[in-house]
Design a protein around this motif. Structure first.
Motif, mmCIF file in Angstrom:
data_model
loop_
_atom_site.group_PDB
_atom_site.id
_atom_site.type_symbol
_atom_site.label_atom_id
_atom_site.label_comp_id
_atom_site.label_asym_id
_atom_site.label_seq_id
_atom_site.Cartn_x
_atom_site.Cartn_y
_atom_site.Cartn_z
ATOM 1 N N LYS A 278 3.078 0.265 -4.970
ATOM 2 C CA LYS A 278 3.401 1.654 -4.093
ATOM 3 C C LYS A 278 3.998 1.079 -2.936
ATOM 4 O O LYS A 278 3.306 0.258 -2.262
ATOM 5 C CB LYS A 278 2.193 2.205 -4.112
ATOM 6 C CG LYS A 278 1.501 2.519 -5.374
ATOM 7 C CD LYS A 278 2.137 3.486 -6.298
ATOM 8 C CE LYS A 278 1.353 3.672 -7.527
ATOM 9 N NZ LYS A 278 2.146 4.450 -8.569
ATOM 10 N N GLY A 323 4.064 6.315 -4.420
ATOM 11 C CA GLY A 323 2.958 6.164 -3.954
ATOM 12 C C GLY A 323 2.469 7.280 -3.013
ATOM 13 O O GLY A 323 2.824 8.571 -3.366
ATOM 14 N N LYS A 324 1.919 7.095 -1.874
ATOM 15 C CA LYS A 324 1.496 8.422 -0.806
ATOM 16 C C LYS A 324 2.697 8.738 -0.291
ATOM 17 O O LYS A 324 2.532 9.619 0.576
ATOM 18 C CB LYS A 324 0.523 7.836 0.150
ATOM 19 C CG LYS A 324 -0.653 7.614 -0.549
ATOM 20 C CD LYS A 324 -2.012 6.823 0.171
ATOM 21 C CE LYS A 324 -2.941 6.782 -0.544
ATOM 22 N NZ LYS A 324 -4.036 5.752 0.135
ATOM 23 N N ALA A 326 5.418 9.907 -1.619
ATOM 24 C CA ALA A 326 6.066 10.853 -2.650
ATOM 25 C C ALA A 326 7.036 11.901 -2.042
ATOM 26 O O ALA A 326 7.925 11.973 -2.596
ATOM 27 C CB ALA A 326 5.261 11.500 -3.570
ATOM 28 N N ASP A 388 5.646 13.404 -8.038
ATOM 29 C CA ASP A 388 4.526 12.180 -8.158
ATOM 30 C C ASP A 388 4.971 10.963 -7.580
ATOM 31 O O ASP A 388 5.420 10.556 -6.951
ATOM 32 C CB ASP A 388 4.699 12.001 -9.927
ATOM 33 C CG ASP A 388 5.999 11.495 -10.385
ATOM 34 O OD1 ASP A 388 6.207 10.213 -9.874
ATOM 35 O OD2 ASP A 388 6.877 12.035 -10.940
ATOM 36 N N ASP A 389 3.882 10.160 -7.784
ATOM 37 C CA ASP A 389 3.413 8.914 -7.261
ATOM 38 C C ASP A 389 4.287 7.775 -7.677
ATOM 39 O O ASP A 389 4.069 6.611 -7.110
ATOM 40 C CB ASP A 389 2.042 8.667 -6.876
ATOM 41 C CG ASP A 389 1.430 8.090 -8.250
ATOM 42 O OD1 ASP A 389 2.164 8.292 -9.274
ATOM 43 O OD2 ASP A 389 0.265 7.500 -8.294
#
Lengths: 410, 192
Positions: A278, A323-324, A326, A388-389
């Motif tokens: 990520k 990841g975060k 997104a 989504d991540d």
């Protein structure tokens, strides 16, 4: 400011193809078929409406801001013609050296009129009406292998020799952006010298590059050579670098124009040995921006990240995932001339940069944040439904990006 | 020249006032007995007929169909009246007919048309009892009727043409125009 068309344009060839090669009979019918299938198909027929509801609203005159299309669309092939066929072209450091971009194209991209980035982004469709990137400037912060032409004062590359081969990371990145926005102007900042620099010095190097490119007129900044990324991941000393970057950002007094958009390659997992997938785990900039958002600290620029997908639109094994981040992430293919000829998110990011240039030319009312949100919101959903991540918003889609979004009002 | 002159006068009038004047002129033209060899009212309706109007349903470049008919729904009550005036000349060997169409215009969010009066000419000449020659100029002239189209905006305030789905800047060649095609017809009939 240097016009990229003057040094790297890969396909001057097209005008030459018309006179001597097999391409001359290939591109005409394809183009004609393409135009026939696209032209005018989307409109509704005018009809007479009946029995209207009455509404005494007042029509007011509006102040329209319109883009300026290129007039160079009578022969679309000429958009990709180059003034520089003297430069050698090398796909990667282990590939054969071709005598020119067109020679490389003929050898490596048989059967197609345009390089793959023009096709997989649907840019060709956008060019039909003159939206070719004309009048837009993309800045590249990257590694360029050029013999000369540095401006010591600004740090910009100002001259590239006609005899200098197209064989460096930055030149290949620009080659891809050129495939999407063939009439955009390109300017470069070479950040090759980074060994031995402290974290703060690297930060300043990138900031100086960004400011120089801004001053030179670039509204879209392509970062496919992330100077800060490896430092953060090599020894996993995350927190110190994040704190350092937070402090550097907090102390930076430069606020970039809100018309600008900074586009970063998502990064590849083989860079710096980061064991995670990520970007918020392997990219100190992404991680820091994420942490700052939690703290309510505003960024001084608009940023987005680009991962890469393969021919099946699956995230590549080496691409960082959303990841975060997104909400700031989409994906694009990463080939140069033809399917599977290269790999690395460095070559996905310039597709988005080129797409941003086309959007900015066509809709000049948009600022950097608008362009980012349009590109994200119009991406084709991949992976799990919705954001989504892994894929973030999904796959770059220029056909969607030039279509209306949301409800339409007067 | 006459056409331009009248157009200038009409354009200078306030829209509401112009509407009334055109309507009044139309009524006078048809009802005044001094000119009435024969007058016929062919059709009257509450539709706008001078030009087409976009449906507001279009397919965008991404093949998504958008529904915006509300942006082309008229705010006024469109009215059209069709008829003609005819008179015999030269001992009834010649028949002059003037087709007339009045349209009171169209007002919607994205499309507006001024009221218009469209005239044609039809001349029938009987050469002998068995030969009739007819010549016509359809839509010989139109007074008023100028058209204005406006863009719609998406959620990023980007301008589109909601009739075609094109970006507004790409749409200018597709805009509906007020230029009614003028047709000249010449016909000879043999009567048995």
């Amino acid at each position: 400011m240097v016009n990229f068309m003057q040094f790297i344009q890969p396909f001057k060839s097209y005008s030459k193809f018309k006179s001597y090669s097999k391409w001359s009979f290939l591109w005409h019918p394809i183009l004609i078929t393409y135009l026939a299938s696209c032209g005018g198909g989307g409109g509704s027929s005018p009809v007479t409406t009946n029995n209207p509801p009455y509404d005494a609203s007042v029509i007011t005159d509006l102040d329209y801001t319109l883009g300026t299309p290129s007039t160079n669309t009578d022969n679309i092939a000429s958009l990709l013609s180059s003034n520089d066929e003297t430069r050698e072209f090398q796909l990667d450091n282990s590939s054969p050296v071709y005598s020119s971009p067109s020679a490389a194209h003929s050898a490596l991209n048989a059967g197609f009129d345009y390089p793959i980035a023009a096709r997989d982004t649907n840019a060709i469709e956008v060019w039909q009406d003159g939206w070719t990137g004309l009048g837009q400037t993309i800045g590249f912060i990257d590694k360029f292998d050029v013999d000369s032409g540095f401006d010591n004062e600004t740090g910009l590359i100002t001259v590239i020799s006609e005899n200098d081969a197209i064989n460096s990371h930055g030149e290949r990145v620009a080659f891809v952006a050129n495939s999407v926005a063939p009439e955009a102007d390109f300017i470069w900042y070479n950040v090759i010298e980074r060994t031995g620099l402290s974290f703060e010095e690297r930060f300043n190097l990138v900031e100086n590059a960004s400011i120089a490119l801004e001053n030179a007129g670039a509204l879209i900044i392509n970062n496919s050579w992330n100077v800060l990324r490896n430092e953060a991941t090599a020894d996993y000393s995350w927190e110190s670098n994040i704190t350092a970057l937070q402090n550097l950002l907090a102390n930076q007094d430069h606020i970039y124009s809100d018309e600008m958009l900074f586009i970063y390659s998502g990064g590849n997992i083989f860079e710096g040995g980061c064991p995670f997938k990520k970007i918020d785990e392997c990219d100190v900039t992404a991680k820091t921006i994420y942490e700052n958002r939690i703290l309510g600290i505003a960024d001084n620029r608009v940023r987005m990240w680009v991962g890469s997908v393969d021919e099946q639109n699956l995230i590549t094994s080496y691409s960082m995932e959303a990841g975060k981040m997104a909400n700031d992430f989409l994906v694009a293919p990463d080939d140069i001339l033809s399917a599977g000829d290269a790999e690395g998110t460095s070559l996905a990011a310039p597709r988005v940069s080129g797409a941003a240039a086309l959007l900015n030319q066509k809709f000049p009312n948009l600022d950097g944040n608008d362009i980012k949100n349009i590109l994200l919101q119009t991406a084709d959903d991949l992976g799990q439904e919705g954001i989504d991540d892994i894929y973030g918003y999904g796959l770059l889609d220029l056909s969607n990006a030039i279509s209306p979004i949301g409800s339409l009002t007067e | 020249m006459e056409h331009i002159f009248f157009n200038k006068i009409i354009i200078q009038m306030n829209r509401k006032y112009r509407n009334l004047v055109l309507f009044f002129a139309f009524i006078v033209f048809f009802l005044h007995p001094a000119y009435s060899d024969e007058i016929k009212l062919l059709d009257v309706g509450n539709r706008y007929q001078a030009t087409p109007v976009w449906s507001g349903i279009f397919k965008a470049p991404n093949d998504v169909v958008y529904q915006t008919p509300h942006l082309y729904h008229p705010h006024n009550t469109p009215i059209f009246i069709k008829g003609y005036y005819q008179t015999y000349l030269k001992n009834k060997h010649m028949l002059l007919r003037i087709p007339v169409t009045f349209d009171n215009g169209y007002e919607s969010a994205l499309f507006s048309a001024d009221p218009s009066l469209t005239l044609g000419i039809n001349l029938n000449f009987r050469v002998n009892p068995s030969i009739l020659i007819s010549s016509s100029i359809l839509n010989f002239t139109r007074i008023g009727g100028s058209i204005k189209e406006r863009p719609c905006r998406d959620s990023f305030l980007r301008q589109f043409h909601c009739g075609t789905g094109l970006a507004w800047v790409d749409s200018f060649n597709t805009h509906i125009k007020n230029d009614v095609p003028r047709k000249f017809l010449l016909e000879a009939r043999l009567l048995f």
